[in-house]
Design a protein around this motif. Structure first.
Motif, PDB file in Angstrom:
ATOM      1  N   ASN A   1     -24.174 -42.619   1.763  1.00 38.82           N
ATOM      2  CA  ASN A   1     -22.585 -43.004   1.869  1.00 38.82           C
ATOM      3  C   ASN A   1     -22.059 -41.719   2.912  1.00 38.82           C
ATOM      4  O   ASN A   1     -20.611 -41.910   3.438  1.00 38.82           O
ATOM      5  CB  ASN A   1     -21.705 -42.549   0.703  1.00 38.82           C
ATOM      6  N   ALA A   2     -22.896 -40.728   3.446  1.00 39.09           N
ATOM      7  CA  ALA A   2     -22.316 -39.879   4.451  1.00 39.09           C
ATOM      8  C   ALA A   2     -23.277 -39.608   5.466  1.00 39.09           C
ATOM      9  O   ALA A   2     -24.541 -39.928   5.334  1.00 39.09           O
ATOM     10  CB  ALA A   2     -21.750 -38.568   3.727  1.00 39.09           C
ATOM     11  N   HIS A   3     -22.782 -39.109   6.724  1.00 39.64           N
ATOM     12  CA  HIS A   3     -23.827 -39.140   7.963  1.00 39.64           C
ATOM     13  C   HIS A   3     -23.789 -37.675   8.372  1.00 39.64           C
ATOM     14  O   HIS A   3     -22.804 -36.858   8.072  1.00 39.64           O
ATOM     15  CB  HIS A   3     -23.580 -39.772   8.949  1.00 39.64           C
ATOM     16  N   ILE A   4     -24.635 -37.232   8.998  1.00 38.12           N
ATOM     17  CA  ILE A   4     -24.732 -36.017   9.661  1.00 38.12           C
ATOM     18  C   ILE A   4     -24.758 -36.181  11.296  1.00 38.12           C
ATOM     19  O   ILE A   4     -25.772 -37.113  11.619  1.00 38.12           O
ATOM     20  CB  ILE A   4     -25.884 -34.895   9.213  1.00 38.12           C
ATOM     21  N   LYS A   5     -23.954 -35.613  11.993  1.00 36.80           N
ATOM     22  CA  LYS A   5     -23.814 -35.745  13.396  1.00 36.80           C
ATOM     23  C   LYS A   5     -23.677 -34.445  14.261  1.00 36.80           C
ATOM     24  O   LYS A   5     -23.123 -33.410  13.443  1.00 36.80           O
ATOM     25  CB  LYS A   5     -22.429 -36.580  13.667  1.00 36.80           C
ATOM     26  N   ASN A   6     -24.071 -34.464  15.251  1.00 37.69           N
ATOM     27  CA  ASN A   6     -24.103 -33.181  16.074  1.00 37.69           C
ATOM     28  C   ASN A   6     -22.554 -33.524  17.229  1.00 37.69           C
ATOM     29  O   ASN A   6     -21.966 -34.627  16.881  1.00 37.69           O
ATOM     30  CB  ASN A   6     -25.300 -32.908  17.171  1.00 37.69           C
TER      31      ASN A   6
ATOM     32  N   ASP B   1     -22.413 -34.101  19.859  1.00 37.98           N
ATOM     33  CA  ASP B   1     -22.310 -35.330  20.849  1.00 37.98           C
ATOM     34  C   ASP B   1     -22.270 -36.373  20.234  1.00 37.98           C
ATOM     35  O   ASP B   1     -22.660 -37.686  20.593  1.00 37.98           O
ATOM     36  CB  ASP B   1     -23.901 -35.263  21.647  1.00 37.98           C
ATOM     37  N   SER B   2     -22.044 -36.606  18.921  1.00 40.74           N
ATOM     38  CA  SER B   2     -21.896 -37.535  18.060  1.00 40.74           C
ATOM     39  C   SER B   2     -23.265 -38.405  17.699  1.00 40.74           C
ATOM     40  O   SER B   2     -23.361 -39.728  17.638  1.00 40.74           O
ATOM     41  CB  SER B   2     -21.093 -38.611  18.647  1.00 40.74           C
ATOM     42  N   GLU B   3     -24.294 -37.882  18.145  1.00 44.38           N
ATOM     43  CA  GLU B   3     -25.681 -38.327  17.601  1.00 44.38           C
ATOM     44  C   GLU B   3     -25.796 -38.478  16.032  1.00 44.38           C
ATOM     45  O   GLU B   3     -25.530 -37.265  15.378  1.00 44.38           O
ATOM     46  CB  GLU B   3     -26.665 -37.484  18.089  1.00 44.38           C
ATOM     47  N   ILE B   4     -26.197 -39.447  15.404  1.00 44.12           N
ATOM     48  CA  ILE B   4     -26.442 -39.562  14.148  1.00 44.12           C
ATOM     49  C   ILE B   4     -27.961 -39.045  13.862  1.00 44.12           C
ATOM     50  O   ILE B   4     -28.812 -39.698  14.555  1.00 44.12           O
ATOM     51  CB  ILE B   4     -26.360 -40.982  13.400  1.00 44.12           C
ATOM     52  N   LEU B   5     -28.205 -38.112  12.927  1.00 44.99           N
ATOM     53  CA  LEU B   5     -29.405 -37.313  13.008  1.00 44.99           C
ATOM     54  C   LEU B   5     -29.903 -37.548  11.471  1.00 44.99           C
ATOM     55  O   LEU B   5     -30.596 -36.837  10.855  1.00 44.99           O
ATOM     56  CB  LEU B   5     -29.069 -35.921  13.188  1.00 44.99           C
ATOM     57  N   ASP B   6     -29.471 -38.509  10.932  1.00 50.31           N
ATOM     58  CA  ASP B   6     -29.728 -38.666   9.283  1.00 50.31           C
ATOM     59  C   ASP B   6     -31.265 -38.672   8.803  1.00 50.31           C
ATOM     60  O   ASP B   6     -31.474 -38.078   7.980  1.00 50.31           O
ATOM     61  CB  ASP B   6     -29.098 -40.071   8.635  1.00 50.31           C
TER      62      ASP B   6
ATOM     63  N   SER C   1     -22.345 -31.615  11.752  1.00 53.11           N
ATOM     64  CA  SER C   1     -21.292 -31.619  10.773  1.00 53.11           C
ATOM     65  C   SER C   1     -21.411 -32.726   9.828  1.00 53.11           C
ATOM     66  O   SER C   1     -22.008 -33.723  10.376  1.00 53.11           O
ATOM     67  CB  SER C   1     -19.861 -31.430  11.342  1.00 53.11           C
ATOM     68  N   LEU C   2     -21.062 -32.823   8.588  1.00 47.15           N
ATOM     69  CA  LEU C   2     -20.917 -33.929   7.746  1.00 47.15           C
ATOM     70  C   LEU C   2     -19.967 -34.769   7.988  1.00 47.15           C
ATOM     71  O   LEU C   2     -18.764 -34.219   8.160  1.00 47.15           O
ATOM     72  CB  LEU C   2     -21.041 -33.570   6.193  1.00 47.15           C
ATOM     73  N   ARG C   3     -20.291 -36.109   8.049  1.00 46.75           N
ATOM     74  CA  ARG C   3     -18.984 -36.991   8.311  1.00 46.75           C
ATOM     75  C   ARG C   3     -18.929 -37.879   7.085  1.00 46.75           C
ATOM     76  O   ARG C   3     -19.991 -38.573   6.650  1.00 46.75           O
ATOM     77  CB  ARG C   3     -19.013 -37.735   9.383  1.00 46.75           C
ATOM     78  N   GLY C   4     -17.844 -38.167   6.545  1.00 44.31           N
ATOM     79  CA  GLY C   4     -17.701 -39.298   5.109  1.00 44.31           C
ATOM     80  C   GLY C   4     -18.162 -38.756   3.904  1.00 44.31           C
ATOM     81  O   GLY C   4     -17.990 -39.630   3.215  1.00 44.31           O
ATOM     82  N   GLY C   5     -18.344 -37.665   3.732  1.00 45.91           N
ATOM     83  CA  GLY C   5     -18.464 -37.110   2.534  1.00 45.91           C
ATOM     84  C   GLY C   5     -19.150 -35.865   2.440  1.00 45.91           C
ATOM     85  O   GLY C   5     -19.626 -35.092   3.399  1.00 45.91           O
ATOM     86  N   ASN C   6     -19.683 -35.425   1.354  1.00 44.34           N
ATOM     87  CA  ASN C   6     -20.638 -34.007   1.338  1.00 44.34           C
ATOM     88  C   ASN C   6     -22.217 -34.420   1.093  1.00 44.34           C
ATOM     89  O   ASN C   6     -22.387 -35.584   1.321  1.00 44.34           O
ATOM     90  CB  ASN C   6     -20.043 -33.375  -0.168  1.00 44.34           C
TER      91      ASN C   6
END
Ligand code: SF4
Length: 303
Positions: free
Chosen positions: A76-81, A83-88, A63-68
């Motif tokens: 300015n936004a991140h993609i996480k699974n 498990d809260s892993e950042i996958l940018d 899911s996208l976090r912090g924006g589109n």
């Protein structure tokens, strides 16, 4: 200026909508089966930005976090699974890989899976009426290009597909016209204007007004062409389609004495498949009679 499209249209599509089981839960759906034999008229380019990012199948949903998606590309936004892993970084590479492949192939159209945080264009969530935070990461890249975008779910409805298809033909035809002179822009407007008027009367009248004033620079001619292309990306409504069907049929009937039994007045109640059949019939007859069918002005020349 003829109103034919000759070459086969290249269509990119979210792979999970082309029968590939690439969704996070290992599922997929072949939405193109709804087109039946018409499917063979296009060249298909299925891509899956998440699988190309090395996320695997099945995978933890992202899911996208912090924006589109636009914010994501600006950092300015991140993609996480889950498990809260950042996958940018992975996701950037996978999205750009798919996007560049489609660009290299010069696709004109992309059929996207609406509701995905990657491929979604106008929503990134499928939960109830929530839109999420559109566009998705891949959707953001697609929106910036001169690509005709179709939500995959609309291939299930004969009437919606008819609407998308006629606008898709008109969009690609217009995009491929090398328009430099006033005469060329007048001629192309003459061909697509009835369709544009059905889609948005106010914006069409503005274009008509600018053209009527004449004397445009090459730059302004390109601006008008872009306005026309933008208009053709907008869906019509069932009501407008029915009105336009009747208007075109009444004209054919009065001027050319053509009778088509299937065509009914807008007040007659009938199902969507029947309306789609009426429209196709009118298209075929207009083409046979060498007439411009204003609601669907561009024909595909089948080789
Ligand atoms: S919506 Fe897009 S990213 Fe998600 S599975 Fe389908 S093709 Fe892959």
């Amino acid at each position: 200026m003829n109103n034919y499209l000759v070459s086969k249209i290249k269509i990119g599509i979210s792979a999970c909508q082309f029968g590939v089981n690439f969704r996070y839960d290992g599922k997929g759906n072949d939405i193109t089966e709804n087109l039946k034999r018409e499917k063979n008229e296009f060249i298909w380019f299925p891509v899956c930005p998440e699988v190309a990012s090395g996320l695997g199948v099945p995978r933890s949903p992202v899911s996208l976090r912090g924006g589109n998606g636009d914010d994501f590309w600006q950092g300015n936004a991140h993609i996480k699974n889950r498990d809260s892993e950042i996958l940018d970084e992975k996701v950037k590479n996978g999205n750009l890989f798919c996007f560049n492949q489609l660009k290299e192939q010069n696709i004109d159209v992309f059929i996207f899976m609406e509701g995905s945080p990657s491929c979604g264009v106008y929503r990134t969530s499928l939960k109830g009426k929530r839109l999420g935070n559109p566009p998705g990461i891949f959707g953001s890249l697609l929106l910036k290009e001169n690509i005709f975008l179709i939500p995959s779910v609309d291939l299930q409805s004969p009437i919606k597909w008819w609407d998308w298809r006629r606008r898709m033909y008109a969009f690609i035809w217009l995009k491929n016209q090398d328009i430099k002179t006033m005469q060329e822009i007048y001629d192309s407007w003459h061909i697509v204007k009835f369709l544009c008027q059905e889609l948005n009367r106010k914006e069409s009248d503005e274009i008509g007004q600018i053209l009527a004033n004449g004397n445009l620079s090459e730059h302004s001619i390109t601006d008008i062409k872009n306005k026309m292309l933008l208009l053709l990306r907008k869906p019509s409504s069932i009501e407008k389609i029915k009105q336009s069907l009747w208007k075109n049929y009444s004209w054919l009937h009065k001027k050319k004495k053509i009778n088509i039994e299937e065509v009914m007045s807008p007040t007659n109640i009938r199902n969507m498949s029947h309306i789609a059949k009426e429209l196709v019939k009118l298209e075929v007859i207009s083409r046979e009679e060498n007439l411009l069918f204003g609601a669907s002005p561009i024909y595909r020349e089948r080789k």
